[in-house]
Design an enzyme around this catalytic site. Structure first.
Site, PDB file in Angstrom:
ATOM      1  N   GLU A 130      55.454  53.294  39.074  1.00 15.46           N
ATOM      2  CA  GLU A 130      56.280  51.849  38.648  1.00 15.46           C
ATOM      3  C   GLU A 130      55.308  50.949  37.943  1.00 15.46           C
ATOM      4  O   GLU A 130      55.610  50.152  37.125  1.00 15.46           O
ATOM      5  CB  GLU A 130      56.556  51.226  40.048  1.00 15.46           C
ATOM      6  CG  GLU A 130      57.590  51.686  40.817  1.00 15.46           C
ATOM      7  CD  GLU A 130      59.090  51.366  40.107  1.00 15.46           C
ATOM      8  OE1 GLU A 130      59.055  51.009  38.958  1.00 15.46           O
ATOM      9  OE2 GLU A 130      60.117  51.736  40.990  1.00 15.46           O
ATOM     10  N   LYS A 154      49.967  44.434  42.337  1.00 16.05           N
ATOM     11  CA  LYS A 154      48.812  45.341  42.697  1.00 16.05           C
ATOM     12  C   LYS A 154      48.618  46.631  42.046  1.00 16.05           C
ATOM     13  O   LYS A 154      47.684  47.397  42.025  1.00 16.05           O
ATOM     14  CB  LYS A 154      48.835  45.395  44.145  1.00 16.05           C
ATOM     15  CG  LYS A 154      50.148  45.902  44.879  1.00 16.05           C
ATOM     16  CD  LYS A 154      50.377  47.473  44.697  1.00 16.05           C
ATOM     17  CE  LYS A 154      51.857  47.750  45.280  1.00 16.05           C
ATOM     18  NZ  LYS A 154      52.086  49.231  45.293  1.00 16.05           N
TER      19      LYS A 154
END
EC number: 1.1.1.94
Length: 329
Positions: free
Chosen positions: A278, A188
């Protein structure tokens, strides 16, 4: 119950509050001495909020010896090194709960796989992931949040569900699809990058809806590739976390996409960010994966070209729009 949390950043420290709200005893570990000091003064190290009844240490051995349940809340790029340190210090079996999102570059391994690879089997009691749409900025204020505890051991998933669920603001569901939960939670971030770019370039809601729809399809391709359950894509760590990450002002990845649109390079963003983003590492890993296994992931390809190759948005967008006509599914 005594619980150790490795990593006292925004999410790790916020989960400490969740656990103490449930009358557990929590010890945080971090190498950042400033964070340790703030926590021991009753302050959240990131947010302007209290953090009471929580202690912190900078000694890993002390943290590991404190409890039999270890929560992993560190950036993916440090995960393997940390686990190697932990493996050398363990003398009794421990259960692990991972709350970090991403996959390891080069190996394409999920956290659960790295743990099994590094921690000797006799010292690994159980493993679970705890994922879902959960900005720490809201959880620290005790705003309603839902998460999913996934484990191949149903009994352990139930244990984590009860441990982290707070009647007033946090509810945890269980899942046996550890693979799917880990992949969805990582993927995502890539869609959040692109949505940040679309918003910054004043594309309309139609384009954002198209990105989410086609992105969810690519998410299901990856979950299937890793032999997870495609239905997980519609769950909290999939669609739920995607909505939070791709549309929220708190999202580091969404905001990073907006900066990419403004001409700032990914390296400049990393260098100037106080918190880990990330998605950059995850995008690189998924891009290398699709090259190696010849997967059809056009959004991954486009994202890589925009972020790592600095190709003009107009060029990348035109390439996407010129793909051959096909059936939607």
């Amino acid at each position: 119950m005594k619980i150790t949390i490795i990593g006292s950043g925004a999410w790790g420290s916020t989960l400490a509050q969740v656990l103490t709200d449930n009358n557990n005893q929590v010890l945080l570990y971090d190498i950042n001495l400033s964070y340790v000091e703030k926590i021991n003064q009753g302050k959240h190290p990131i947010f302007n909020a209290p953090l009471v009844n929580v202690k912190a240490v900078s000694c890993l051995k002390q943290a590991l010896d404190y409890s039999d349940l270890i929560v992993l809340s560190v950036p993916m790029k440090f995960m393997r090194h940390l686990l190697k340190q932990i493996a050398l210090m363990l003398t009794t079996p421990k259960s692990f709960v991972n709350v970090s999102k991403g996959i390891e570059p080069l190996t394409f391994l999920r956290v659960s796989e790295i743990v099994k690879q590094v921690i000797p089997a006799p010292l690994l009691a159980n493993f679970a992931s705890l994922m879902g749409p959960s900005h720490a900025e809201e959880v620290i204020l005790r705003k309603l949040t839902l998460l999913t505890a996934a484990s191949s051991n149903p009994a352990f998933a139930l244990e984590i569900q009860k441990l982290f669920s707070c009647p007033n603001y946090l509810k945890v569901y269980t899942s046996s699809d550890l693979v799917g939960n880990e992949i969805c939670s990582a993927f995502k971030n890539v869609l959040a990058f692109i949505n940040g770019i679309l918003v910054a370039k004043n594309f309309g809601i139609n384009s954002q809806a198209a990105l989410m729809s086609r992105g969810i399809l690519e998410m299901s391709v990856l979950v299937t590739f890793y032999q997870g359950n495609p239905q997980t894509v519609l769950g909290l760590p999939g669609l739920g976390d995607l909505i939070v990450t791709a549309f929220s002002k708190y999202s580091r990845n969404f905001n990073a996409g907006a900066k990419i649109a403004a001409g700032i390079t990914y390296q400049q963003i990393i260098d100037s960010s106080l918190q880990t983003i990330e998605g950059f590492q995850t995008l690189n890993a998924f891009y290398q994966l699709q090259l190696k296994h010849n997967l059809d992931l056009p959004i991954i390809q486009a994202s890589y070209q925009l972020i790592f190759e600095s190709k003009p948005f107009e060029t990348v967008f035109a390439t996407l729009m010129q793909r051959p006509f096909k059936s939607e599914f």
